[in-house]
Design an enzyme around this catalytic site. Structure first.
Site, short mmCIF file in Angstrom:
data_model
loop_
_atom_site.label_atom_id
_atom_site.label_comp_id
_atom_site.label_asym_id
_atom_site.label_seq_id
_atom_site.Cartn_x
_atom_site.Cartn_y
_atom_site.Cartn_z
N GLU A 9 -3.74 -5.58 12.42
CA GLU A 9 -2.85 -6.52 11.76
C GLU A 9 -3.67 -7.76 11.42
O GLU A 9 -4.71 -8.00 12.03
CB GLU A 9 -1.72 -6.92 12.73
CG GLU A 9 -0.79 -5.78 13.12
CD GLU A 9 0.00 -5.22 11.96
OE1 GLU A 9 0.46 -6.02 11.11
OE2 GLU A 9 0.18 -3.99 11.89
N ALA A 46 2.76 7.91 11.76
CA ALA A 46 2.69 8.02 10.29
C ALA A 46 3.14 9.40 9.81
O ALA A 46 4.27 9.80 10.02
CB ALA A 46 1.30 7.66 9.78
N LYS A 91 9.36 -0.29 11.18
CA LYS A 91 9.69 0.04 12.56
C LYS A 91 10.75 -0.88 13.17
O LYS A 91 11.26 -0.62 14.24
CB LYS A 91 8.44 -0.08 13.44
CG LYS A 91 7.36 0.92 13.12
CD LYS A 91 6.29 0.91 14.19
CE LYS A 91 4.98 0.29 13.78
NZ LYS A 91 4.32 0.67 12.56
N GLY A 112 -9.45 -4.17 7.83
CA GLY A 112 -8.03 -3.90 7.63
C GLY A 112 -7.46 -2.86 8.57
O GLY A 112 -6.39 -2.31 8.33
N GLY A 168 -2.59 5.06 7.60
CA GLY A 168 -3.24 5.33 6.31
C GLY A 168 -2.18 5.53 5.24
O GLY A 168 -1.13 6.12 5.50
N ASN A 210 0.80 -1.22 0.00
CA ASN A 210 0.00 0.00 0.00
C ASN A 210 0.83 1.27 0.00
O ASN A 210 0.61 2.18 -0.79
CB ASN A 210 -0.86 0.05 1.27
CG ASN A 210 -2.08 -0.82 1.09
OD1 ASN A 210 -2.49 -1.08 -0.04
ND2 ASN A 210 -2.65 -1.29 2.20
N ILE A 211 1.81 1.30 0.91
CA ILE A 211 2.59 2.53 1.07
C ILE A 211 3.50 2.73 -0.14
O ILE A 211 3.59 3.83 -0.67
CB ILE A 211 3.43 2.48 2.36
CG1 ILE A 211 2.48 2.33 3.56
CG2 ILE A 211 4.28 3.71 2.51
CD1 ILE A 211 3.18 2.08 4.86
N LYS A 225 6.94 1.68 18.96
CA LYS A 225 6.86 3.13 18.80
C LYS A 225 7.46 3.86 19.99
O LYS A 225 8.14 4.87 19.83
CB LYS A 225 5.40 3.56 18.61
CG LYS A 225 4.89 3.15 17.22
CD LYS A 225 3.42 3.37 17.07
CE LYS A 225 2.96 3.05 15.66
NZ LYS A 225 1.51 2.87 15.59
N THR A 230 8.95 -1.96 4.01
CA THR A 230 8.53 -3.31 4.39
C THR A 230 8.22 -3.31 5.88
O THR A 230 8.35 -2.29 6.56
CB THR A 230 9.66 -4.33 4.17
OG1 THR A 230 10.69 -4.10 5.15
CG2 THR A 230 10.26 -4.18 2.79
#
Ligand code: ASP
Ligand code: MG
Length: 813
Positions: free
Chosen positions: A656, A600, A568, A653, A790, A465-466, A671, A544
């Protein structure tokens, strides 16, 4: 000087009205090339000009291969001969027709019959030169015939009919005799173009000689000098002489002019632009050599000659990937004296009086010659040979007076420089490096010296997606970004396949191109290959979520890449790996940006770094750092079942694939670690107090079983809700760390009960919130909130890191 059979006017006319042109083998590689050359000869050459040609394509190499094969058993020689014959006769048939074709085919067949007799052992031919000469003979004969067919008056001349030389490693030309013979053949026939074979000459015993590999450049200036012409044009498949070898360096520029000393220094330093003997016969006050493109005749040409005003300027950057150092003990007087007799000039030499040593640097190709020479001389031998060195040099008049000289010296400072100094005539700066050269180093030096817009190659890892969203964004932003630097995506990869294209992948339809062109790859192997990418800088976008990729970060840095991570796993790696990553990153002076790994696209790290840059100190950061958790808890109330919400989050979605990744708070731990480390705190996994939402009996079952038994979460969750409600509060999953006055860190993740009216209890489902207390924001915190996940905001955050990287890289030059 009088020549029998010619008038003085005829000799004079040749000198004044004739020019010489030279075409190399690659300009004559096939019928199409021949036609192009014929067109240039008719349009750009005068009616009486002389044209020197090399053997077509790689004919010389092919003849050499036949000569070698003929010494061995088997039919290789015959097979190679068949191939060469059909190549040569194919050219004739394609270019000529009718009688002319028949004539040339008959001659060609005779020549090849001789080759066959030789291969069969029926005819002895001594010396390679006799057979090598055919290469040039064939192309001269064919080009002359093609010109005649097109209606241009042309004849070919075998250089052995006029060029006389004494056999020696560098044949010694018999000038008066060669001049007289050439003039007799050319001067009486104004209006005819003569096509002359390059590369070959005739020895004093009537044998064939060659002038050394690539000797046709030399033939051309030789012919020009014998006729005393004013101009020799060397037609190449590149446009003149460039600021560096265009096969190794990107974005080279072609040079309008070079003077003799510069051209000679270039040749001396092993630059492949022109054969080193090319300048020997030249009358420097009279002649100009023009180097010009036969593919793009309209392009600028480089004129080599004697020019009135030469500004101090670095013109050509050149390099040798391997040179040999010879160390000589100065106490060894006999040897030092002897070395003056060596008829080979070193590339560079210096003495180190304090060590009583002298160093001589030679081209790798001369190693054998020197070793033999050393064995033959009868003085005791204290010479030590040292390998593993390379050379880079910048050639140009009065180089020391240029800014480029300073830049060169400065930029080399980061490399392992063994010696830096000026060439003997002050028109080169030479550095001997104790290291290998790679294409990226050469490109970087070149662009720094010539002040070009620098280039950044981007490798995208992860095409989910990213990745997809970022590529889309990059496509739109490309023009703006390219004003800062030449930025190109050179590769896109998922975990198994990679589509790599150093010139930049075409992004307009990249998904289908990826399907077509991506190949299986291994990241560790790719790493070794990447330094050859012709870019000043390289960055890998790690989009990834892969631990194995994070483990490679030290190698990525060590191989010269910068890293932008959305992954991360590296920033939150266990302390030992994290330390290693940081150490190697600093050692190799690479950049690492990872703004999207927390919140994000939210400008969290910018805020933190900006505050710290102002002199403020971070005291604590707490809040809701997980979009999934925010969504679950903001929707959870007495009317909903927690298990239904988890199932829905998975289905949409928001979580995870295995929701336990979120519920066990692993993502939050990551994080928190990244944030704490960002502000310089030492924190490792076990320092964080975590209260997982997954009860023990649900931890070690499969993901499917867990989904079936989701309702087992409801009882404890409902109990929590009711308990909180007693005080008018609601449960929220908070993460926080704070720094004590003793600089100790307290970090924890778990459920807290929050008053219903508090802002933490009233987020939009999915919203992240970071509450930051500092020395200056101590009564009211600085609060940053907004979507913490997102694809668009994350891709935007990656883009923000790229902008940041470009700014840092441009500042670094
Ligand atoms: N044909 C010869 C060679 O390949 C000479 C030349 O190309 O200049 O070395
Ligand atoms: Mg050649």
């Amino acid at each position: 000087m009088a020549i029998e059979g010619l008038t003085e006017e005829q000799i004079q006319a040749a000198a004044e009205s004739v020019q010489v042109h030279k075409f190399g083998g690659s300009s004559l590689a096939d019928a199409f090339c021949y036609r192009r050359v014929a067109r240039i000869v008719t349009e750009y050459a005068g009616a009486s000009d002389v044209v020197v040609v090399s053997a077509a394509g790689d004919t010389t190499n092919r003849i050499l291969a036949i000569l070698r094969a003929s010494q061995q058993a088997g039919d290789t020689a015959t097979i190679l001969l068949d191939q060469l014959e059909s190549f040569q006769q194919g050219l004739i048939s394609e270019l000529l027709s009718g009688e002319l074709e028949q004539q040339l085919l008959a001659l060609s067949k005779e020549d090849f019959a001789r080759f066959r007799r030789f291969v069969a052992g029926e005819e002895t031919i001594t010396g390679d030169a006799e057979l090598l000469s055919y290469g040039e003979l064939w192309s001269a004969r064919l080009l002359a015939a093609l010109l005649r067919k097109q209606g241009t008056r042309a004849e070919h001349i075998d250089a052995r009919d006029f060029l006389r030389a004494e056999d020696a490693p560098e044949p010694i030309i018999q000038e008066p005799e060669s001049r007289a013979e050439l003039l007799r053949r050319v001067a009486p026939f104004p209006g005819t173009r003569f096509i002359v074979t390059g590369f070959i000459a005739r020895g004093l015993n009537n044998e064939s000689l060659t002038l050394g590999r690539n000797g046709s450049d030399y033939s051309a200036t030789l012919v020009g000098s014998l006729l005393n012409v004013k101009q020799v044009t060397i037609w190449k498949d590149v446009a003149g002489v460039y600021s560096a070898d265009p096969r190794k360096i990107e974005r080279v520029v072609s040079l309008p002019s070079l003077d003799w000393a510069e051209a000679e220094e270039l040749a001396r330093l092993g630059s492949p632009v022109l054969h080193p003997r090319t300048f020997q016969p030249v009358n420097r006050e009279r002649m100009v050599i023009s180097v010009r493109s036969s593919l793009k005749v309209e392009n600028q040409q480089t004129r080599i000659g004697q020019f009135e005003h030469t500004e101090p300027r670095g013109k050509v950057f050149t390099s040798l990937s391997e040179v040999v150092l010879f160390k000589v003990e100065l106490n060894d007087k006999a040897l030092v004296d002897k070395l003056n007799e060596l008829d080979l000039e070193p590339l560079f030499a210096w003495t180190e009086p304090e060590n009583h040593q002298q160093y001589l640097v030679f081209h790798q190709n001369h190693l054998e010659y020197i070793s033999r020479w050393l064995e033959q001389i009868d003085v005791g031998n204290t010479v030590t040979q040292i390998r593993g060195y390379s050379m880079v040099a910048l050639v140009g008049n009065r180089i020391q007076e240029t800014d480029q000289y300073t830049t060169f010296k400065l930029q080399l400072g980061e490399q392992k420089v063994r010696r830096f100094g000026l060439g003997e005539n002050g028109n080169s700066a030479i550095a001997i490096l104790e290291q290998q050269l790679d294409s990226r180093l050469l490109n970087r030096l070149h662009s720094q010296l010539f002040n070009y817009r620098r280039s950044l190659g981007v490798l995208v890892l992860g095409r989910g997606n990213i990745g997809t969203a970022w590529l889309e964004l990059f496509k739109q932003q490309r023009d703006r970004i390219n004003q800062m630097m030449d930025v190109r995506v050179i590769g896109i990869a998922n975990s198994k396949r990679l589509w790599l294209d150093y010139s930049g992948v075409e992004l307009s339809d990249w998904t289908s191109n990826f399907d077509r062109l991506a190949r299986p790859y291994v990241l560790t192997e790719l790493l070794r290959e990447l330094p050859n990418a012709p870019y000043d800088e390289l960055v890998i976008l790690d989009l990834t979520d892969a631990k194995p990729v994070a483990q490679l970060y030290p190698s990525l840095f060590a191989n010269g890449l910068h890293i932008i991570s959305a992954n991360k796993r590296a920033g939150s790696a266990e302390e030992s790996l994290y330390r290693e990553i940081r150490t190697i990153q600093h050692e190799y002076k690479r950049e690492w940006l990872y703004n999207t790994t927390v919140g994000a696209g939210l400008p969290l790290n910018y805020a933190i770094n900006d505050l710290r840059g102002q002199g403020d100190e971070i005291r604590s950061i707490s809040g809701i750092f997980s979009g999934t958790m925010s969504w679950l808890f903001e929707n959870f109330n007495a009317e909903t079942k927690f298990s239904d919400l988890v199932a829905e989050a998975k289905q949409r979605g928001y979580s995870e694939p295995d929701p336990r990744e979120d519920l066990s708070c692993q993502d939050l731990v990551r994080k928190l670690l990244i944030l704490a480390r960002e502000i310089g705190l030492n924190l490792d996994w076990e320092d964080i107090n975590v209260n997982s939402l997954v009860p023990e009996h649900l931890q070690n079952i499969s993901a499917e079983q867990f989904m079936q038994r989701l309702n087992e979460l409801d009882e404890p969750m409902d109990a929590m809700l009711q308990e909180a409600a007693k005080d008018g509060k609601v449960p929220r999953l908070l993460a926080s760390f704070s720094v004590t006055d003793e600089k100790r860190v307290k970090a924890q993740i778990g459920i807290e009960y929050i008053p219903e009216g508090d802002m933490l209890a009233n987020l939009i489902p999915g919203e992240n919130i970071f509450v930051i207390y500092t020395d200056w924001y101590s009564e009211m915190p600085l609060v940053i909130s907004g979507p913490g996940a997102g694809k668009h905001v994350t891709a935007g955050g990656v883009q923000s890191d790229l902008n940041q990287l470009l700014a840092r890289l441009s500042a670094a030059t």
